[in-house]
Design a protein around this motif. Structure first.
Motif, mmCIF file in Angstrom:
data_model
loop_
_atom_site.group_PDB
_atom_site.id
_atom_site.type_symbol
_atom_site.label_atom_id
_atom_site.label_comp_id
_atom_site.label_asym_id
_atom_site.label_seq_id
_atom_site.Cartn_x
_atom_site.Cartn_y
_atom_site.Cartn_z
ATOM 1 N N GLY A 134 43.889 36.381 6.244
ATOM 2 C CA GLY A 134 42.511 36.337 6.717
ATOM 3 C C GLY A 134 41.590 35.823 5.627
ATOM 4 N N THR A 135 40.524 35.145 6.034
ATOM 5 C CA THR A 135 39.500 34.658 5.113
ATOM 6 C C THR A 135 38.220 35.399 5.424
ATOM 7 N N GLY A 136 37.537 35.874 4.386
ATOM 8 C CA GLY A 136 36.284 36.589 4.597
ATOM 9 C C GLY A 136 35.791 37.260 3.334
ATOM 10 N N ARG A 137 35.016 38.345 3.522
ATOM 11 C CA ARG A 137 34.395 39.074 2.410
ATOM 12 C C ARG A 137 34.748 40.556 2.509
ATOM 13 N N TYR A 138 34.773 41.220 1.362
ATOM 14 C CA TYR A 138 35.029 42.658 1.290
ATOM 15 C C TYR A 138 33.682 43.354 1.110
ATOM 16 N N VAL A 139 33.195 43.993 2.170
ATOM 17 C CA VAL A 139 31.869 44.607 2.163
ATOM 18 C C VAL A 139 31.986 46.084 2.512
ATOM 19 N N ASP A 140 31.507 46.953 1.631
ATOM 20 C CA ASP A 140 31.482 48.404 1.859
ATOM 21 C C ASP A 140 32.850 48.952 2.271
ATOM 22 N N GLY A 141 33.905 48.519 1.597
ATOM 23 C CA GLY A 141 35.234 49.067 1.841
ATOM 24 C C GLY A 141 35.981 48.473 3.020
#
Length: 151
Positions: free
Chosen positions: A107-114
């Protein structure tokens, strides 16, 4: 004599202009590519050293069994694991046809708030394919099982 100085000055101007153009074009290419480079991380690496919330990266592993939950509309949540750690993932969109529990994914994306907020999910191509990064991460954790021949 004056003509020679004029030619020399013109040559220096052309070389200086070419050098400036090269620097500007290199800077523009670098600026354009900054969002196109996505680093790969395993779930263990994400949990050990969480990335910044604005950093786009790829995560890969196996879809953890029993964690796949389909929400309202196209919203899906699940956990991705490499055997050493699990990272919760949320995705809004259409999942690939071959996406299922206990199968490889990237997966491609961002790690936000766990939670990894995916913008793109890729699944395996066939029974035996798994991305090299995922295989390497699973081997590091000692949970990789090579596909059986003929299956």
């Amino acid at each position: 004599m004056a003509l020679a100085r004029l030619k020399k000055r013109r040559r220096i101007q052309v070389v200086a202009l070419a050098a400036v153009a090269l620097v500007v074009s290199t800077a523009l290419i670098g600026y354009a590519m900054r969002d196109g480079i996505n680093f790969f991380r395993s779930p263990s690496e994400v949990m050990a050293e969480p990335p910044r919330a604005d950093e786009v990266f790829r995560i890969g592993g196996l879809v953890e069994e029993g964690t796949l939950v389909r929400g309202q509309g196209e919203r899906v949540s699940f956990a991705v694991t490499d055997g050493g750690a699990s990272v919760p993932v949320v995705f809004t969109g259409v999942l690939p046809d071959l996406f299922e529990e206990n199968q490889g994914m990237v997966g491609t994306g961002r790690y936000v708030d766990g939670t990894f907020e995916a913008t793109e999910i890729l699944a395996k191509h066939d029974e035996t394919y798994m991305p090299k990064e995922v295989v390497d991460a699973l081997k590091e954790q000692g949970v990789y099982q090579a596909p059986e021949a003929g299956s």
